[in-house]
Design a protein around this motif. Structure first.
Motif, mmCIF file in Angstrom:
data_model
loop_
_atom_site.group_PDB
_atom_site.id
_atom_site.type_symbol
_atom_site.label_atom_id
_atom_site.label_comp_id
_atom_site.label_asym_id
_atom_site.label_seq_id
_atom_site.Cartn_x
_atom_site.Cartn_y
_atom_site.Cartn_z
ATOM 1 N N LEU A 94 0.833 -1.203 0.000
ATOM 2 C CA LEU A 94 0.000 0.000 0.000
ATOM 3 C C LEU A 94 0.868 1.254 0.000
ATOM 4 N N PRO A 95 0.554 2.215 -0.844
ATOM 5 C CA PRO A 95 1.300 3.482 -0.782
ATOM 6 C C PRO A 95 0.919 4.263 0.466
ATOM 7 N N LEU A 96 1.898 4.854 1.116
ATOM 8 C CA LEU A 96 1.607 5.695 2.268
ATOM 9 C C LEU A 96 1.200 7.081 1.797
ATOM 10 N N PRO A 97 0.245 7.692 2.450
ATOM 11 C CA PRO A 97 -0.128 9.059 2.073
ATOM 12 C C PRO A 97 0.973 10.041 2.441
ATOM 13 N N ASP A 98 0.926 11.215 1.858
ATOM 14 C CA ASP A 98 1.889 12.258 2.226
ATOM 15 C C ASP A 98 1.573 12.856 3.591
ATOM 16 N N SER A 99 0.282 12.858 3.938
ATOM 17 C CA SER A 99 -0.123 13.470 5.204
ATOM 18 C C SER A 99 -1.306 12.707 5.786
ATOM 19 N N TYR A 100 -1.618 13.027 7.014
ATOM 20 C CA TYR A 100 -2.746 12.391 7.697
ATOM 21 C C TYR A 100 -3.313 13.367 8.718
ATOM 22 N N ARG A 101 -4.510 13.090 9.193
ATOM 23 C CA ARG A 101 -5.161 13.947 10.176
ATOM 24 C C ARG A 101 -4.720 13.540 11.576
ATOM 25 N N ALA A 102 -4.447 14.546 12.388
ATOM 26 C CA ALA A 102 -3.954 14.278 13.739
ATOM 27 C C ALA A 102 -4.421 15.364 14.699
ATOM 28 N N ILE A 103 -4.619 14.957 15.939
ATOM 29 C CA ILE A 103 -4.953 15.899 17.005
ATOM 30 C C ILE A 103 -3.658 16.507 17.547
ATOM 31 N N THR A 104 -3.601 17.819 17.561
ATOM 32 C CA THR A 104 -2.379 18.518 17.957
ATOM 33 C C THR A 104 -2.662 19.631 18.956
ATOM 34 N N VAL A 105 -1.597 20.007 19.645
ATOM 35 C CA VAL A 105 -1.538 21.318 20.306
ATOM 36 C C VAL A 105 -0.375 22.068 19.665
ATOM 37 N N HIS A 106 -0.426 23.406 19.716
ATOM 38 C CA HIS A 106 0.532 24.240 19.000
ATOM 39 C C HIS A 106 1.469 24.956 19.970
ATOM 40 N N LYS A 107 2.724 24.988 19.596
ATOM 41 C CA LYS A 107 3.752 25.580 20.449
ATOM 42 C C LYS A 107 3.524 27.067 20.669
ATOM 43 N N ASP A 108 2.977 27.753 19.677
ATOM 44 C CA ASP A 108 2.793 29.197 19.816
ATOM 45 C C ASP A 108 1.550 29.559 20.630
ATOM 46 N N GLU A 109 0.884 28.557 21.187
ATOM 47 C CA GLU A 109 -0.306 28.818 21.996
ATOM 48 C C GLU A 109 -0.126 28.408 23.461
ATOM 49 N N THR A 110 1.090 28.113 23.866
ATOM 50 C CA THR A 110 1.288 27.580 25.210
ATOM 51 C C THR A 110 0.929 28.571 26.316
ATOM 52 N N GLU A 111 0.848 29.857 25.980
ATOM 53 C CA GLU A 111 0.508 30.865 26.993
ATOM 54 C C GLU A 111 -0.966 31.250 26.960
ATOM 55 N N MET A 112 -1.759 30.532 26.190
ATOM 56 C CA MET A 112 -3.141 30.984 25.961
ATOM 57 C C MET A 112 -4.014 30.951 27.223
ATOM 58 N N PHE A 113 -3.665 30.124 28.203
ATOM 59 C CA PHE A 113 -4.474 30.040 29.418
ATOM 60 C C PHE A 113 -3.826 30.742 30.603
ATOM 61 N N GLU A 114 -2.838 31.558 30.325
ATOM 62 C CA GLU A 114 -2.107 32.253 31.382
ATOM 63 C C GLU A 114 -3.072 33.014 32.291
ATOM 64 N N GLY A 115 -2.942 32.814 33.621
ATOM 65 C CA GLY A 115 -3.754 33.532 34.589
ATOM 66 C C GLY A 115 -5.059 32.858 34.951
ATOM 67 N N LEU A 116 -5.420 31.793 34.238
ATOM 68 C CA LEU A 116 -6.670 31.093 34.526
ATOM 69 C C LEU A 116 -6.447 29.982 35.535
ATOM 70 N N GLU A 117 -7.469 29.708 36.358
ATOM 71 C CA GLU A 117 -7.442 28.544 37.224
ATOM 72 C C GLU A 117 -7.503 27.279 36.365
ATOM 73 N N THR A 118 -6.955 26.197 36.898
ATOM 74 C CA THR A 118 -6.910 24.939 36.148
ATOM 75 C C THR A 118 -8.271 24.566 35.595
ATOM 76 N N ARG A 119 -9.299 24.661 36.430
ATOM 77 C CA ARG A 119 -10.633 24.234 36.026
ATOM 78 C C ARG A 119 -11.182 25.076 34.875
ATOM 79 N N GLU A 120 -10.715 26.313 34.760
ATOM 80 C CA GLU A 120 -11.223 27.211 33.732
ATOM 81 C C GLU A 120 -10.550 27.014 32.376
ATOM 82 N N LYS A 121 -9.475 26.242 32.334
ATOM 83 C CA LYS A 121 -8.749 26.020 31.080
ATOM 84 C C LYS A 121 -9.502 25.004 30.230
ATOM 85 N N ASP A 122 -9.774 25.366 28.996
ATOM 86 C CA ASP A 122 -10.701 24.611 28.151
ATOM 87 C C ASP A 122 -9.944 23.917 27.013
ATOM 88 N N PRO A 123 -9.816 22.577 27.058
ATOM 89 C CA PRO A 123 -9.113 21.861 25.985
ATOM 90 C C PRO A 123 -9.718 22.076 24.595
#
Length: 445
Positions: free
Chosen positions: A21-50
């Motif tokens: 079988l030929p492998l595809p060039d790409s595939y769908r994946a669940i990710t988090v992004h490095k440039d968003e690591t500060e997006m929940f800064e200042g929020l309580e743990t419970r308030e952070k929304d995945p």
């Protein structure tokens, strides 16, 4: 991806067919992004929304290295480590990827501006790298999440002690919440043939973790007749500990937080159940002060179930909220095993009850390959059963992680990757029929 899925669903496909079988060039994946690591800064743990940090991206297929395999992922599941990754607590996982990337030329692949997460899978081997002899394209597999290098002697008695031990999909990239995953071949195990893809994907991380923590000699070394206190006994981790205790002839004392969860424990065969919410246990007077009177009340309640005996083993994972009580109620010479701290990492307990009563605290983290294999073998034999309660699509992974984060789930929640619907992948209908009530136990709540 359609050709891959067609081959998986065809009963006539051979190993050679998958290899071609030929492998595809790409595939769908669940990710988090490095440039968003500060997006929940200042929020309580419970308030952070995945749901805000989790993305479904098209990503390139990674290079296959020696001792590795590419697996077509039919289904995966959500664990707490995926929640921690998505809310960037207790720290961003991109630090893990950066450190791993510095290890070798090959591991540089993992240091990317996105992190493909997920530490469970059930699927089919597509390709194997040089040096892989035990697995072939077309093999139906599940994967455990221990990633090791084993170049140090430290890991050769117990691979969990390898200095380069990591959790795949959390401390490495290319995890299981995706259509394709990259794993080391020594993560692979046979898929239980009486389970669907999503059922087979659910036990991996938590089942192996519970096995080591409770059953293995590296953990509590449970024996017949032991009184075992299990916190969160109907949850993703505790539900497997409850099953291991029952299957091993121990006496589980199940702690839950609702009558619905108590009913789940009863359905598994447990009889000693404490609903901590209904009975109003509050082990902390305030944020800084625990209440020993509540420990004593809790211990008295336990002895009502055990004929006056104290706890031999505590299966600990809530952490800060419960740890003081756990140490107190354990019998003289007993064992507290801990594998997580979902209510807080800074534990406090009265050391007099530990040292003067010769109790032991054992740290337990996931499982080595042998322990994971044994845990999976018990699933395959129908001795231990999946605790899958709900299944989401890959597009709904953010909601699945949110539900786990907010404790809105029972047992484990699954995620379909390539599988177009639930219920596929069963190869032994006769065995399945023998265990169908247990397989569906968490579906019926």
């Amino acid at each position: 991806m359609k050709e891959i899925l067609d081959a998986i669903q065809s009963p006539d496909s051979t190993s050679a067919d998958f290899a071609a079988l030929p492998l595809p060039d790409s595939y769908r994946a669940i990710t988090v992004h490095k440039d968003e690591t500060e997006m929940f800064e200042g929020l309580e743990t419970r308030e952070k929304d995945p749901r805000k940090s989790i993305h479904l991206d098209d990503v390139p297929v990674p290079e296959l290295g020696p001792g590795e395999a590419l697996v077509a992922v039919m289904a995966s599941s959500v664990n707490y480590n995926s929640v921690w990754t998505s809310i960037f607590e207790p720290l961003s996982t991109f630090g893990f990827l950066e450190r791993y990337g510095r290890l070798s030329e090959l591991t540089k692949r993992h240091d990317l501006p996105y992190h493909i997460i997920g530490s469970d899978l059930a699927g089919v081997v597509l390709r194997t790298g040089p040096g892989v002899n035990a697995w072939n394209p077309g093999d139906e597999v599940v994967a455990h999440c221990l990633s090791v290098e084993l170049e140090s002697s430290d890991g050769h008695n117990d691979t969990m002690l390898d200095p380069e031990q990591r959790i795949w999909g959390f401390e490495t990239n290319f995890g299981g919440l995706a259509e394709i995953a990259l794993v080391k071949s020594n993560q692979l195990m046979p898929k239980p043939d009486h389970l669907s893809w999503e059922e087979a994907a659910a036990p991996g991380l938590v089942n192996s973790t519970a096995y080591r923590q409770l059953v293995s000699r590296n953990g509590a070394d449970m024996k017949q007749g032991d009184n075992v206190l299990i916190w969160g006994a109907s949850g993703g981790l505790g539900s497997y500990a409850t099953q291991f205790a029952l299957a091993g002839g121990a006496n589980p004392i199940c702690v839950v937080s609702s009558e619905q969860k108590a009913d789940i424990c009863r359905s598994m065969g447990a009889e000693a159940i404490i609903d901590r919410s209904a009975e109003g246990y509050k082990f902390w007077k305030d944020e800084r002060t625990q209440d020993p009177k509540e420990w004593k009340r809790f211990g008295k309640r336990i002895r009502e179930f055990t004929g006056g005996e104290d706890i031999d083993i505590v299966f600990e994972h809530p952490g800060r909220e419960t740890f003081g009580a756990s140490v107190y109620v354990t019998r003289k010479g007993g064992t507290i095993t801990t594998c997580a701290s979902t209510s807080g990492y800074m534990h406090e307990y009265d050391n007099r009850y530990l040292w003067m009563s010769l109790k032991r605290i054992i740290g337990s983290h996931f499982a080595n390959y042998r322990e994971a294999w044994e845990a999976n073998r018990l699933i395959a034999k129908g001795k231990i059963h999946p605790t899958l309660s709900k299944v989401y699509s890959l597009e709904e992974t953010g909601q699945a992680a949110y539900d786990v984060h907010r404790n809105l789930h029972q047992g484990k929640v699954g995620v379909l990757a390539l599988a177009p619907r639930e219920g596929l992948g069963v190869r032994d209908e006769e065995k399945r029929a023998q265990h169908i009530d247990a397989i569906n136990r968490f579906r019926n709540v």
